[in-house]
Scaffold this active site. Structure first.
Site, mmCIF file in Angstrom:
data_model
loop_
_atom_site.group_PDB
_atom_site.id
_atom_site.type_symbol
_atom_site.label_atom_id
_atom_site.label_comp_id
_atom_site.label_asym_id
_atom_site.label_seq_id
_atom_site.Cartn_x
_atom_site.Cartn_y
_atom_site.Cartn_z
ATOM 1 N N THR A 8 -6.140 -0.742 -10.400
ATOM 2 C CA THR A 8 -5.303 -0.793 -9.201
ATOM 3 C C THR A 8 -5.188 0.585 -8.584
ATOM 4 O OG1 THR A 8 -3.127 -1.403 -8.306
ATOM 5 C CG2 THR A 8 -3.118 -0.403 -10.475
ATOM 6 N N LYS A 13 2.712 -0.808 -8.543
ATOM 7 C CA LYS A 13 2.297 -1.843 -9.501
ATOM 8 C C LYS A 13 2.086 -1.226 -10.878
ATOM 9 C CE LYS A 13 -0.037 -5.123 -6.411
ATOM 10 N NZ LYS A 13 -1.219 -5.987 -6.289
ATOM 11 N N GLU A 37 -12.384 -7.380 -2.431
ATOM 12 C CA GLU A 37 -11.252 -8.251 -2.040
ATOM 13 C C GLU A 37 -11.795 -9.404 -1.209
ATOM 14 O OE1 GLU A 37 -7.755 -7.876 -2.345
ATOM 15 O OE2 GLU A 37 -7.659 -5.921 -3.351
ATOM 16 N N ASP A 68 -3.439 -9.776 -8.525
ATOM 17 C CA ASP A 68 -3.323 -10.089 -7.096
ATOM 18 C C ASP A 68 -2.036 -10.855 -6.865
ATOM 19 O OD1 ASP A 68 -5.582 -9.255 -5.298
ATOM 20 O OD2 ASP A 68 -6.643 -9.951 -7.070
ATOM 21 N N PHE A 143 7.647 -1.373 -2.496
ATOM 22 C CA PHE A 143 6.522 -1.345 -1.560
ATOM 23 C C PHE A 143 6.416 -2.705 -0.868
ATOM 24 C CE2 PHE A 143 3.240 -3.951 -3.674
ATOM 25 C CZ PHE A 143 3.833 -4.117 -4.909
ATOM 26 N N GLY A 144 5.497 -2.774 0.100
ATOM 27 C CA GLY A 144 5.154 -4.040 0.748
ATOM 28 C C GLY A 144 6.369 -4.785 1.272
ATOM 29 N N ASP A 146 8.948 -5.817 -0.284
ATOM 30 C CA ASP A 146 10.182 -5.653 -1.075
ATOM 31 C C ASP A 146 11.446 -5.600 -0.208
ATOM 32 O OD1 ASP A 146 9.080 -5.776 -3.584
ATOM 33 O OD2 ASP A 146 8.964 -3.608 -3.882
ATOM 34 N N ARG A 173 5.367 -10.256 -10.768
ATOM 35 C CA ARG A 173 4.379 -9.438 -11.492
ATOM 36 C C ARG A 173 4.813 -9.203 -12.934
ATOM 37 N NH1 ARG A 173 4.347 -6.056 -8.159
ATOM 38 N NH2 ARG A 173 2.704 -7.108 -7.021
#
Ligand code: IMP
Length: 190
Positions: A8, A13, A37, A68, A143-144, A146, A173
């Site tokens: 990664t 993560k 991807e 993923d 991140f993302g 969240d 996760r």
């Protein structure tokens, strides 16, 4: 100490995985490698293809795994799901909140798929976290998505308002990684 590589480039993560693995006396090391991807309706297929591609093309040290994840929003028929990283990079959290403008059903599920190999066989583990899309961006951590995801089993704070250990108690996760860690500690693979 038992040792596994995590392919990664996402340091968040990695940190989540380090904490989960440390609970099992396992050590995880980052393998910052470019991954294939593919686009697919299935996260499991994306993870399996990515793992198989690395095994073939990247001369990996084994054992290693890929992960993923995707955010599936009920009112949007599961969108963005497997297209989450593309959608996040194009419209971000504000764009998703706009899509949800005036939508009462805020239910969403985060899904994580971990694909692991010891160099011979491939194993897949899944984890889920149910929750709600917030009405505004909340929190600075993580991140993302969240800052717009409120886990159902939490206290109303978004993932981005939790520290990593708190997020790991509830996250998709951490749940998938715990299944891998449990399998690793009970097998003789590493
Ligand atoms: P990936 O392809 O597994 O890295 O994840 C797809 C996208 O989903 C990422 O770009 C993130 O925006 C989002 N995502 C995945 N996992 C999480 C998470 O734990 N929190 C917030 N967003 C996430």
């Amino acid at each position: 100490m038992k040792h596994v590589l995590f392919a990664t480039s996402n340091r968040h993560k990695l940190q989540e995985a380090e904490i989960v693995f440390s609970e099992y006396g396992l050590n995880v090391e980052q393998w910052d490698v470019k991954r294939l991807e593919v686009q697919s309706e299935s996260l499991e297929e994306i993870a399996r293809i990515s793992l198989a591609w690395l095994m073939r093309e990247a001369n990996p040290r084994c054992p290693f795994f890929v992960e993923d994840a995707g955010l599936f929003i009920e009112a949007l028929n599961g969108f963005p799901g497997p297209y989450s990283s593309y959608v996040f990079s194009k419209i971000g959290n504000e764009g998703v909140l706009k899509l949800m403008d005036g939508v009462d059903n805020r239910r969403a599920v985060f899904v994580s798929v971990v694909a692991f190999t010891d160099g011979k066989e491939m194993l897949v583990f899944k984890g889920q976290a149910s929750g709600f899309i917030s009405h505004a961006v909340k929190g600075e951590r993580g991140f993302g998505f969240d800052p717009i995801f409120i886990p159902e089993e939490g206290d109303g704070r978004s993932f981005a308002e939790l520290d990593v250990r708190e997020k790991n108690k509830l996250s998709h996760r951490a749940r998938a990684l715990r299944k891998l860690a449990e399998w690793l500690t009970s097998s003789k693979i590493i």
